[in-house]
Design a protein around this motif. Structure first.
Motif, mmCIF file in Angstrom:
data_model
loop_
_atom_site.group_PDB
_atom_site.id
_atom_site.type_symbol
_atom_site.label_atom_id
_atom_site.label_comp_id
_atom_site.label_asym_id
_atom_site.label_seq_id
_atom_site.Cartn_x
_atom_site.Cartn_y
_atom_site.Cartn_z
ATOM 1 N N ALA A 160 0.822 -1.211 0.000
ATOM 2 C CA ALA A 160 0.000 0.000 0.000
ATOM 3 C C ALA A 160 0.857 1.263 0.000
ATOM 4 C CB ALA A 160 -0.938 -0.013 1.204
ATOM 5 N N ASP A 161 2.078 1.150 -0.470
ATOM 6 C CA ASP A 161 3.000 2.283 -0.540
ATOM 7 C C ASP A 161 2.491 3.273 -1.582
ATOM 8 O OD1 ASP A 161 5.153 4.038 -0.971
ATOM 9 O OD2 ASP A 161 6.632 2.453 -0.634
ATOM 10 N N GLN A 162 2.178 4.494 -1.147
ATOM 11 C CA GLN A 162 1.674 5.510 -2.073
ATOM 12 C C GLN A 162 2.786 6.372 -2.659
ATOM 13 O OE1 GLN A 162 -1.355 7.548 0.196
ATOM 14 N NE2 GLN A 162 -2.880 6.008 -0.318
ATOM 15 N N ARG B 270 2.507 0.475 4.149
ATOM 16 C CA ARG B 270 2.799 1.635 3.317
ATOM 17 C C ARG B 270 4.304 1.811 3.161
ATOM 18 N NH1 ARG B 270 -1.379 4.708 7.060
ATOM 19 N NH2 ARG B 270 0.250 3.960 8.415
ATOM 20 N N HIS B 271 4.737 3.027 2.857
ATOM 21 C CA HIS B 271 6.143 3.302 2.570
ATOM 22 C C HIS B 271 7.050 2.975 3.759
ATOM 23 C CE1 HIS B 271 9.190 5.013 -0.029
ATOM 24 N NE2 HIS B 271 9.651 5.736 0.975
ATOM 25 N N TYR C 111 7.050 0.537 5.833
ATOM 26 C CA TYR C 111 6.736 -0.842 6.228
ATOM 27 C C TYR C 111 7.573 -1.281 7.421
ATOM 28 C CZ TYR C 111 11.073 -2.034 3.973
ATOM 29 O OH TYR C 111 12.393 -2.086 3.649
#
Length: 72
Positions: free
Chosen positions: A17-19, A45-46, A48
């Motif tokens: 889910a890294d934006q 996400r980024h 992690y």
């Protein structure tokens, strides 16, 4: 240095889910390095390594353990 010429054991970690950096980048990176191992953290996400500290730590330690002969 070109990625396909890397010969060191390589672990690529990435949150799904890294934006900031799309997961496809991690997939591509691991795909371009011979023998690279890709570990995805579902829903992370980024950062992690903060969100999934335990899982990330285990992934790194397991990878290092499995490649200890190459790291000597």
């Amino acid at each position: 240095m070109e990625l396909p010429s890397l010969d060191a054991p390589t672990l690529v970690l990435h949150g799904t889910a890294d934006q900031l950096t799309p997961v496809e980048n991690g997939v591509r990176l691991a795909g371009r390095i011979p023998g690279a191992h890709l570990t995805l953290f579902d829903g992370a996400r980024h950062a992690y390594f903060l969100e999934r500290r335990e899982e990330a730590s285990v992934a790194v330690v397991d990878f290092l353990d499995s490649h200890s002969d190459a790291l000597d």
